[in-house]
Enzyme design. Structure first.
Site, PDB file in Angstrom:
ATOM      1  N   ARG A   1      38.553 -21.637 -28.547  1.00  0.00           N
ATOM      2  CA  ARG A   1      37.991 -22.218 -29.883  1.00  0.00           C
ATOM      3  C   ARG A   1      37.982 -21.191 -31.029  1.00  0.00           C
ATOM      4  NH1 ARG A   1      32.482 -24.844 -30.088  1.00  0.00           N
ATOM      5  NH2 ARG A   1      31.464 -23.980 -29.028  1.00  0.00           N
TER       6      ARG A   1
ATOM      7  N   ASP B   1      28.203 -14.723 -30.554  1.00  0.00           N
ATOM      8  CA  ASP B   1      28.639 -15.730 -29.902  1.00  0.00           C
ATOM      9  C   ASP B   1      27.359 -16.603 -30.272  1.00  0.00           C
ATOM     10  OD1 ASP B   1      31.245 -15.860 -29.442  1.00  0.00           O
ATOM     11  OD2 ASP B   1      31.156 -16.426 -27.139  1.00  0.00           O
TER      12      ASP B   1
ATOM     13  N   ASP C   1      38.132 -29.460 -26.609  1.00  0.00           N
ATOM     14  CA  ASP C   1      38.844 -30.016 -27.775  1.00  0.00           C
ATOM     15  C   ASP C   1      39.094 -28.728 -29.062  1.00  0.00           C
ATOM     16  OD1 ASP C   1      36.519 -29.646 -29.562  1.00  0.00           O
ATOM     17  OD2 ASP C   1      36.221 -31.460 -29.408  1.00  0.00           O
TER      18      ASP C   1
ATOM     19  N   LYS D   1      36.321 -19.539 -35.645  1.00  0.00           N
ATOM     20  CA  LYS D   1      35.439 -20.308 -34.493  1.00  0.00           C
ATOM     21  C   LYS D   1      35.774 -21.916 -34.289  1.00  0.00           C
ATOM     22  CE  LYS D   1      31.920 -20.561 -31.219  1.00  0.00           C
ATOM     23  NZ  LYS D   1      30.580 -19.646 -31.054  1.00  0.00           N
TER      24      LYS D   1
ATOM     25  N   ASP E   1      30.960 -12.958 -20.420  1.00  0.00           N
ATOM     26  CA  ASP E   1      31.707 -13.186 -21.882  1.00  0.00           C
ATOM     27  C   ASP E   1      31.467 -13.225 -22.268  1.00  0.00           C
ATOM     28  OD1 ASP E   1      30.836 -15.030 -20.182  1.00  0.00           O
ATOM     29  OD2 ASP E   1      31.682 -16.549 -21.763  1.00  0.00           O
TER      30      ASP E   1
ATOM     31  N   ARG F   1      34.721 -15.428 -38.435  1.00  0.00           N
ATOM     32  CA  ARG F   1      33.522 -14.149 -38.177  1.00  0.00           C
ATOM     33  C   ARG F   1      34.680 -13.044 -38.304  1.00  0.00           C
ATOM     34  NH1 ARG F   1      31.242 -16.181 -32.086  1.00  0.00           N
ATOM     35  NH2 ARG F   1      33.854 -15.932 -30.933  1.00  0.00           N
TER      36      ARG F   1
END
Ligand code: AMP
Ligand code: MG
Length: 520
Positions: free
Chosen positions: A105, A282, A137, A125, A272, A195
């Site tokens: 996403r 993240d 989604d 994001k 990740d 970001r």
């Protein structure tokens, strides 16, 4: 300069192989580092918050036309030179190899040269489906976007290496989420965060071609990482990959030491989610230690094993680095090189966190103070003690006077119960005082050092949740107030004393205020 004046280029796209197909159909992407995919436009983009500090990195002095800016930062309108892509990466999740993950996403729009000479990637994001969205989604909810936006900027001002956040845009579209994983999905407002970082490449970008045995892709990507992220290794010849791996180890150690210093718990340290640049990346179900409990994890999904709890973070980062090192075997990084890198991590972590702890206590050194430090950590766990408040307010306990019960007064707000461990606390303070005297630390010096190392303001989960509730009701005021106060986390800001208070009891078990699920 305004956002629409920026010029864009894309080194990653121009230097590394991508795949030809641009449709966001879910698939395994082989032989490519990324997929060219466009953001999916949203119904009604509205700019809710904007970080001036992050904008300044890009040379932007003003927001400009907020309607146009919102269109760009929601992905509805591309600027000249933008070449959007989603990166292909894999990762170890909760200790197990998970195969291909990728930007499900997140979509990078392009790269822009900042006035500091650094190229910054702008990445949205929540920008819609990509080939890596699997059955999800491609969207993000306002709740998690507020948290990522505010925490990125707060961490920067705390002095913690991190990706940055430029903007928070609401989409005007609902997003369906099952927040408690109990089968009751409900619509929530959607949002997009822009970001900003010199690179969003993760350990997992290299792990995936290594796991697939795609030697050619691994070599190209590793060479790209070396040349574009670690140009200082250019003269290292055949040793370059070993050298930059060591640098990733060093930077990761510094990052984690900062997390431990400020009581930040990332919550999902999968490979990740580990940046090759040693940046915090993240922001999901992260949290801040309130009561000092080393086994506290903010992530409800992590509860069974507490793999990602506060106290495990230094060890997990080491484990993750070992996975990265293994992946680099095919580009000539030997087992000995990996061991040397991990040793570099251990050394750096120990010395960095050691000097941070000394600063937190206002001591010159803690080299021979293991008894004092052990005593402190057991004291903090004896009854529920707020980490942030304890360290900040310890500076106010007068250490140049006799220690009586009244000396404990400044520490009272740090305790969640009325039963202070008075005797143990006084005994520890006596020991602390004698160490300060031995090291020749005077009071003014001590306070100054401590106040520069112990933040007064951190983004407690309940504060973020209050800002989220207001933003959901259409009031961006609390988000912007937090953004402003968290710019100076070490300063006394008397008019914002309420934001430095310990977590109120109502927030102890309220959703979003203590623990979080991954449903973002
Ligand atoms: P995370 O644990 O949030 O870092 O995400 C793990 C993986 O799931 C990454 O590949 C994400 O891109 C993907 N992912 C998470 N949420 C979504 C979403 N709503 N839509 C598509 N992919 C997602
Ligand atoms: Mg992730």
């Amino acid at each position: 300069m305004q956002l629409t004046d920026l010029s864009f280029e894309q080194r990653l796209v121009s230097k590394l192989p991508g795949e030809a197909e641009t449709a966001p159909r879910p698939r395994q992407v082989l032989g490519a580092c990324y997929s060219r995919v466009l953001p999916t436009p949203v119904a009604a983009p509205t700019l809710l918050a904007w970080s001036e500090d992050c904008a300044a990195l890009l040379g932007l002095s003003e927001v400009g036309d907020s309607g146009r800016v919102a269109e760009v930062l929601a992905g509805n309108r591309l600027l000249p030179g933008m070449a959007p892509f989603a990166a292909c990466y894999g990762g170890h999740q909760f200790g197990n190899w998970a195969g291909q993950l990728g930007d499900g996403r997140a979509i990078t729009l392009g790269e822009s040269l900042g006035p500091d000479g650094v190229r910054y990637e702008l990445q949205l994001k929540g920008a819609g489906l990509t080939p890596y969205s699997r059955s999800a989604d491609g969207r993000a909810v306002l709740r998690s976007s507020v948290r990522e936006f505010l925490c990125s900027e707060a961490m920067h001002h705390l002095g913690v290496p991190t990706t940055r956040a430029l903007s928070l845009v609401t989409t005007g579209e609902p997003v369906l989420r099952d927040m408690f994983y109990d089968g009751n999905a409900a619509p929530e407002p959607g949002a997009v965060v822009c970001r900003v970082a010199p690179s969003f490449l993760r350990f997992g970008n290299l792990e995936l071609p290594a796991a697939r045995g795609d030697q050619e892709l691994l070599v190209r990507l590793a060479d790209f990482v070396q040349q574009s992220l670690f140009p200082e290794t250019a003269g290292s010849g055949a040793d370059a990959h070993r050298v930059w791996f060591g640098e990733v180890c060093r930077r990761t150690a510094v990052m984690v030491a900062h997390w431990m210093r400020v009581g930040f718990v990332h919550g999902v340290m999968n490979t990740d989610n580990m940046s090759l640049l040693g940046l915090t990346i993240d922001y999901g179900p992260y949290g801040w230690l309130e009561g000092f409990e080393p086994d506290w994890t903010p992530n409800t999904t992590d509860l069974p094993g507490r793999r990602y709890c506060y106290g495990n973070q230094p060890g997990v980062a080491l484990w993750n680095l070992a996975r990265l090192g293994q992946a680099l075997g095919a580009v000539g990084v030997t087992d000995d090189d990996v061991q040397a890198g991990l040793e570099e991590y251990r050394r750096t972590y120990e010395s960095t966190f050691g000097s941070m702890l000394a600063d937190k206590l206002g001591l010159v050194t803690i080299d021979d103070e293991s008894e004092l430090i052990d005593g402190l950590f057991s004291l903090l766990q004896q009854v529920e003690t707020d980490m942030t408040l304890f360290f900040r307010r310890l500076a106010q306990v007068p250490m140049d006077h006799d220690l009586t019960s009244s000396a404990l007064h400044p520490l009272l707000p740090a305790y969640y119960s009325d039963n202070l461990p008075d005797a143990e606390l006084l005994a520890w303070l006596e020991r602390y005082r004698s160490r300060l005297q031995d090291q020749g630390v005077d009071e003014a010096q001590r306070r100054a050092r401590m106040n520069a190392a112990n933040p007064k303001y951190v983004l407690r989960n309940y504060l973020a949740q209050q800002a989220i509730d207001a933003a959901t009701a259409g009031d961006a005021g609390p988000v912007n107030r937090l953004l402003a106060v968290l710019r100076q986390p070490y300063a006394e800001q008397p008019e914002h004393e309420d934001l430095a208070a310990r977590r109120p009891e109502w927030a102890r078990h309220k959703a979003g205020c203590s623990m979080l699920s991954c449903s973002s």
